[in-house]
Design an enzyme around this catalytic site. Sequence first.
Site, PDB file in Angstrom:
ATOM      1  CG  HIS A   1     -38.402  16.092  62.286  1.00  0.00           C
ATOM      2  ND1 HIS A   1     -39.482  15.907  63.124  1.00  0.00           N
ATOM      3  CD2 HIS A   1     -38.426  15.047  61.407  1.00  0.00           C
ATOM      4  CE1 HIS A   1     -40.126  14.803  62.765  1.00  0.00           C
ATOM      5  NE2 HIS A   1     -39.501  14.268  61.734  1.00  0.00           N
TER       6      HIS A   1
ATOM      7  CE  LYS B   1     -41.274  17.592  59.766  1.00  0.00           C
ATOM      8  NZ  LYS B   1     -41.535  17.198  58.372  1.00  0.00           N
TER       9      LYS B   1
END
Length: 269
Positions: A157, A161
């Site tokens: 990600h 995040k």
Amino acid sequence: MSTLGLIVCGPGGRMGGTLIRLIEDTPAVTLAGAIDRPGSERLGQDTGEVAGVGHLGVEIVDRIEPAAGKKRVIVDLTTPEASVAHMKAAAKTATPIVIGTTGFNTRQLRQVRTLAARTPTVLAPNMSLGVNLLLGLVGQVARSLGDAYDVEIVEAHHRFKKDAPSGTALALARAAGDALGRKLERVGVEGRSGFGERKTTDIGLLSVRAGDIAGEHTVMFGGIGERIELVHRAHSRDAFARGAIRAAQWLADKEAGLYGMRDVLGLAV
């Protein structure tokens, strides 16, 4: 067809902005409210201008209750602490709520599940159609292969995040573990270091955080002489936002209770 009003929590975030943009492009759906944290510098501003889609005439506020009502659904993809507060407001006003937040601890999850008895609630770590199909496939493959194949999950990600492993990676690991009769809490291995062979029952989870990766998940079944990989790559946040809108439309006329995306999509258990 009557119009469904969506109340978006976290309009200044990456997912919130994507949601607002797509709501404007979705028939029979309109933006009915925008909720930010108390003290936010965005309070009082126009939601569309904050999201970069132009003036919408919806002011950002810090309370759900004034925007709640019939034909309204709350959509929350924020933080665990904020989501619990939004869930309490949803239960108080009996307003359906879609929660796509990840990173809940055990106590917070218990609160959400308890409050769901008072209002329709969709709780899902990932709202894309592809990921929810993947969850079913992982269970099928794990049952077919059994203990002869090692299960490893790699997720990637964007650098912003906060939780790791991702909620989706944990859901995939649980799907494999359930199919194999293993409790993830006992066999999950998050990253590796040191010396020694992996245990046969391990389910590995490795997290990568870099740049602006929207979301990638690879479930690897490694055997002797071959391996099988199931992969999902999100090209943008649109897939998650469209899934959240679809969940809200589905949830609008449901009875109080806790639902998942497999219920929304009509996928077999």
